[in-house]
Design a protein around this motif. Structure first.
Motif, PDB file in Angstrom:
ATOM      1  N   VAL A  14       0.842  -1.201   0.000  1.00  0.00           N
ATOM      2  CA  VAL A  14       0.000   0.000   0.000  1.00  0.00           C
ATOM      3  C   VAL A  14       0.874   1.247   0.000  1.00  0.00           C
ATOM      4  CG1 VAL A  14      -1.645   1.358   1.365  1.00  0.00           C
ATOM      5  CG2 VAL A  14      -2.031  -1.089   1.027  1.00  0.00           C
ATOM      6  N   GLN A  15       1.904   1.274   0.835  1.00  0.00           N
ATOM      7  CA  GLN A  15       2.787   2.437   0.894  1.00  0.00           C
ATOM      8  C   GLN A  15       3.518   2.655  -0.428  1.00  0.00           C
ATOM      9  OE1 GLN A  15       5.022   1.264   4.343  1.00  0.00           O
ATOM     10  NE2 GLN A  15       3.741   2.466   5.728  1.00  0.00           N
ATOM     11  N   ALA A  16       3.983   1.580  -1.045  1.00  0.00           N
ATOM     12  CA  ALA A  16       4.677   1.703  -2.330  1.00  0.00           C
ATOM     13  C   ALA A  16       3.725   2.215  -3.409  1.00  0.00           C
ATOM     14  CB  ALA A  16       5.274   0.357  -2.742  1.00  0.00           C
ATOM     15  N   TYR A  17       2.497   1.720  -3.408  1.00  0.00           N
ATOM     16  CA  TYR A  17       1.511   2.191  -4.371  1.00  0.00           C
ATOM     17  C   TYR A  17       1.239   3.682  -4.178  1.00  0.00           C
ATOM     18  CZ  TYR A  17      -2.930   3.125  -6.592  1.00  0.00           C
ATOM     19  OH  TYR A  17      -3.919   3.690  -7.345  1.00  0.00           O
ATOM     20  N   LEU A  18       1.103   4.106  -2.932  1.00  0.00           N
ATOM     21  CA  LEU A  18       0.842   5.524  -2.672  1.00  0.00           C
ATOM     22  C   LEU A  18       2.016   6.390  -3.108  1.00  0.00           C
ATOM     23  CD1 LEU A  18      -0.984   5.294   0.762  1.00  0.00           C
ATOM     24  CD2 LEU A  18      -1.976   5.778  -1.492  1.00  0.00           C
ATOM     25  N   VAL A  24       3.455   9.989  -9.791  1.00  0.00           N
ATOM     26  CA  VAL A  24       2.775  10.196 -11.073  1.00  0.00           C
ATOM     27  C   VAL A  24       2.018  11.525 -11.055  1.00  0.00           C
ATOM     28  CG1 VAL A  24       0.922   9.336 -12.568  1.00  0.00           C
ATOM     29  CG2 VAL A  24       2.637   7.759 -11.655  1.00  0.00           C
ATOM     30  N   ARG A  25       1.311  11.794  -9.971  1.00  0.00           N
ATOM     31  CA  ARG A  25       0.583  13.065  -9.875  1.00  0.00           C
ATOM     32  C   ARG A  25       1.539  14.251  -9.973  1.00  0.00           C
ATOM     33  NH1 ARG A  25      -3.740  11.794  -5.066  1.00  0.00           N
ATOM     34  NH2 ARG A  25      -5.266  10.755  -6.374  1.00  0.00           N
ATOM     35  N   ALA A  26       2.669  14.171  -9.273  1.00  0.00           N
ATOM     36  CA  ALA A  26       3.646  15.263  -9.315  1.00  0.00           C
ATOM     37  C   ALA A  26       4.198  15.449 -10.725  1.00  0.00           C
ATOM     38  CB  ALA A  26       4.783  14.993  -8.329  1.00  0.00           C
ATOM     39  N   PRO A  42      11.814   4.806 -13.017  1.00  0.00           N
ATOM     40  CA  PRO A  42      11.604   3.348 -13.040  1.00  0.00           C
ATOM     41  C   PRO A  42      11.735   2.712 -11.659  1.00  0.00           C
ATOM     42  CG  PRO A  42      13.058   4.013 -14.829  1.00  0.00           C
ATOM     43  CD  PRO A  42      12.839   5.222 -13.968  1.00  0.00           C
ATOM     44  N   SER A  43      12.550   3.283 -10.799  1.00  0.00           N
ATOM     45  CA  SER A  43      12.733   2.702  -9.466  1.00  0.00           C
ATOM     46  C   SER A  43      11.450   2.759  -8.643  1.00  0.00           C
ATOM     47  CB  SER A  43      13.865   3.415  -8.722  1.00  0.00           C
ATOM     48  OG  SER A  43      13.547   4.790  -8.546  1.00  0.00           O
ATOM     49  N   VAL A  44      10.646   3.799  -8.841  1.00  0.00           N
ATOM     50  CA  VAL A  44       9.384   3.927  -8.103  1.00  0.00           C
ATOM     51  C   VAL A  44       8.398   2.868  -8.571  1.00  0.00           C
ATOM     52  CG1 VAL A  44       7.458   5.476  -7.576  1.00  0.00           C
ATOM     53  CG2 VAL A  44       9.773   6.393  -7.725  1.00  0.00           C
ATOM     54  N   LEU A  45       8.320   2.671  -9.869  1.00  0.00           N
ATOM     55  CA  LEU A  45       7.442   1.636 -10.412  1.00  0.00           C
ATOM     56  C   LEU A  45       7.921   0.246  -9.993  1.00  0.00           C
ATOM     57  CD1 LEU A  45       5.026   0.900 -12.123  1.00  0.00           C
ATOM     58  CD2 LEU A  45       6.477   1.050 -14.136  1.00  0.00           C
ATOM     59  N   ALA A  46       9.225   0.019 -10.052  1.00  0.00           N
ATOM     60  CA  ALA A  46       9.782  -1.285  -9.663  1.00  0.00           C
ATOM     61  C   ALA A  46       9.505  -1.581  -8.190  1.00  0.00           C
ATOM     62  CB  ALA A  46      11.278  -1.328  -9.943  1.00  0.00           C
ATOM     63  N   GLU A  47       9.610  -0.556  -7.339  1.00  0.00           N
ATOM     64  CA  GLU A  47       9.334  -0.749  -5.910  1.00  0.00           C
ATOM     65  C   GLU A  47       7.892  -1.196  -5.705  1.00  0.00           C
ATOM     66  OE1 GLU A  47       9.122   1.761  -1.730  1.00  0.00           O
ATOM     67  OE2 GLU A  47       8.992   2.830  -3.635  1.00  0.00           O
ATOM     68  N   ALA A  48       6.953  -0.561  -6.392  1.00  0.00           N
ATOM     69  CA  ALA A  48       5.542  -0.926  -6.250  1.00  0.00           C
ATOM     70  C   ALA A  48       5.292  -2.345  -6.755  1.00  0.00           C
ATOM     71  CB  ALA A  48       4.666   0.077  -6.999  1.00  0.00           C
ATOM     72  N   GLU A  49       5.874  -2.693  -7.889  1.00  0.00           N
ATOM     73  CA  GLU A  49       5.699  -4.045  -8.432  1.00  0.00           C
ATOM     74  C   GLU A  49       6.283  -5.099  -7.498  1.00  0.00           C
ATOM     75  OE1 GLU A  49       7.468  -3.790 -12.304  1.00  0.00           O
ATOM     76  OE2 GLU A  49       5.617  -3.040 -13.203  1.00  0.00           O
ATOM     77  N   LEU A  68      -6.632  -1.221  -0.131  1.00  0.00           N
ATOM     78  CA  LEU A  68      -6.363   0.201  -0.241  1.00  0.00           C
ATOM     79  C   LEU A  68      -7.582   1.018   0.166  1.00  0.00           C
ATOM     80  CD1 LEU A  68      -4.095   2.104  -1.192  1.00  0.00           C
ATOM     81  CD2 LEU A  68      -5.161   2.073  -3.443  1.00  0.00           C
ATOM     82  N   GLN A  69      -8.744   0.633  -0.316  1.00  0.00           N
ATOM     83  CA  GLN A  69      -9.976   1.344   0.006  1.00  0.00           C
ATOM     84  C   GLN A  69     -10.264   1.319   1.508  1.00  0.00           C
ATOM     85  OE1 GLN A  69     -13.476  -0.367  -1.762  1.00  0.00           O
ATOM     86  NE2 GLN A  69     -14.634   1.520  -1.564  1.00  0.00           N
TER      87      GLN A  69
END
Length: 75
Positions: A14-18, A24-26, A42-49, A68-69
């Protein structure tokens, strides 16, 4: 108030997704630049995956978004 307790791996996912969502918003909220599209590191996406995989949630988006909800307040 949520009734279930997240495991450490679920919480990490959940934290990685946030973090990914905020990145992405920024990127899209930055100053407009018609020369190139916004870039998400890419490191942010890789962390979430990786976090989703570690939590056993890869391919089970329905379960992940239900978590998440339940744990992230709606704006």
């Amino acid at each position: 108030m949520p009734t279930a307790v997240l495991t450490d791996r679920e919480r990490t996912a959940v934290q990685a997704y946030l973090r990914l969502l905020h990145t992405v918003r920024a990127a899209f909220d930055g100053p407009p630049d018609g020369r190139r599209p916004p870039v998400v590191p890419p490191s942010v996406l890789a962390e979430a995956e990786r976090a989703l995989a570690d939590a056993g949630l890869t391919g089970n988006e329905e379960a992940f978004f239900r978590l998440l909800q339940n744990w992230v307040p709606q704006p």
